[in-house]
Design a protein around this motif. Sequence first.
Motif, PDB file in Angstrom:
ATOM      1  N   LYS A 183      11.183  -3.649   0.050  1.00  0.00           N
ATOM      2  CA  LYS A 183      11.012  -4.438   1.268  1.00  0.00           C
ATOM      3  C   LYS A 183       9.678  -4.147   1.946  1.00  0.00           C
ATOM      4  N   LEU A 184       9.257  -2.890   1.942  1.00  0.00           N
ATOM      5  CA  LEU A 184       7.946  -2.554   2.519  1.00  0.00           C
ATOM      6  C   LEU A 184       6.831  -3.229   1.725  1.00  0.00           C
ATOM      7  N   ALA A 186       2.816  -7.543   1.399  1.00  0.00           N
ATOM      8  CA  ALA A 186       2.257  -8.696   0.699  1.00  0.00           C
ATOM      9  C   ALA A 186       2.199  -9.921   1.615  1.00  0.00           C
ATOM     10  N   ARG A 187       3.214 -10.067   2.467  1.00  0.00           N
ATOM     11  CA  ARG A 187       3.234 -11.194   3.408  1.00  0.00           C
ATOM     12  C   ARG A 187       2.219 -11.020   4.530  1.00  0.00           C
ATOM     13  N   ALA A 204       0.684   1.163   7.014  1.00  0.00           N
ATOM     14  CA  ALA A 204       0.848   2.609   7.185  1.00  0.00           C
ATOM     15  C   ALA A 204       2.193   3.070   6.620  1.00  0.00           C
ATOM     16  N   ALA A 205       3.256   2.316   6.891  1.00  0.00           N
ATOM     17  CA  ALA A 205       4.578   2.686   6.370  1.00  0.00           C
ATOM     18  C   ALA A 205       4.597   2.637   4.852  1.00  0.00           C
ATOM     19  N   LEU A 206       4.000   1.600   4.277  1.00  0.00           N
ATOM     20  CA  LEU A 206       3.950   1.488   2.816  1.00  0.00           C
ATOM     21  C   LEU A 206       3.116   2.612   2.222  1.00  0.00           C
ATOM     22  N   ALA A 207       1.965   2.908   2.817  1.00  0.00           N
ATOM     23  CA  ALA A 207       1.107   3.981   2.303  1.00  0.00           C
ATOM     24  C   ALA A 207       1.835   5.324   2.361  1.00  0.00           C
ATOM     25  N   ARG A 208       2.525   5.598   3.462  1.00  0.00           N
ATOM     26  CA  ARG A 208       3.285   6.851   3.563  1.00  0.00           C
ATOM     27  C   ARG A 208       4.332   6.935   2.467  1.00  0.00           C
ATOM     28  N   ALA A 209       5.040   5.834   2.231  1.00  0.00           N
ATOM     29  CA  ALA A 209       6.076   5.818   1.190  1.00  0.00           C
ATOM     30  C   ALA A 209       5.459   6.026  -0.186  1.00  0.00           C
ATOM     31  N   LEU A 210       4.333   5.386  -0.443  1.00  0.00           N
ATOM     32  CA  LEU A 210       3.680   5.532  -1.746  1.00  0.00           C
ATOM     33  C   LEU A 210       3.140   6.941  -1.956  1.00  0.00           C
ATOM     34  N   LEU A 211       2.594   7.517  -0.916  1.00  0.00           N
ATOM     35  CA  LEU A 211       2.042   8.873  -1.031  1.00  0.00           C
ATOM     36  C   LEU A 211       3.130   9.929  -1.136  1.00  0.00           C
ATOM     37  N   ALA A 270      -3.206  -0.900  -0.142  1.00  0.00           N
ATOM     38  CA  ALA A 270      -2.512  -1.353   1.066  1.00  0.00           C
ATOM     39  C   ALA A 270      -3.330  -1.031   2.315  1.00  0.00           C
ATOM     40  N   LEU A 271      -3.917   0.153   2.341  1.00  0.00           N
ATOM     41  CA  LEU A 271      -4.703   0.571   3.505  1.00  0.00           C
ATOM     42  C   LEU A 271      -5.994  -0.225   3.626  1.00  0.00           C
TER      43      LEU A 271
END
Length: 101
Positions: free
Chosen positions: A21-22, A27-28, A37-44, A57-58
């Motif tokens: 979902k993130l 993407a949207r 930021a939320a996606l980057a934190r999750a990926l990292l 993303a960043l």
Amino acid sequence: LAVLARMRRDVGIKDPNLGRKLAEAAARKPADAAIAAALARALLAQPFGNCDAALDALENALETHPQDIELISLEAVALAMSGHSDAGLALEEALELNPAD
């Protein structure tokens, strides 16, 4: 994904599709600083950290929000984790924008 599962459990999030979902939200709205930021934190936070995906993303969000301290700080973390020498520059930029943090 295991880290995302632990993160969901630790903070009481019951949605097993949080990562997907993130990514869809990013993407949207690629320039949305909070989503990026939320996606980057999750990926990292993944076991081996997907630094390239986090940086992508960043990068989109930083084009619209070039002085967002959280985005710049996450960029520094992603760059450092991937061994880029530019990590120090990103961190210095964040400190210049907000020396109190």
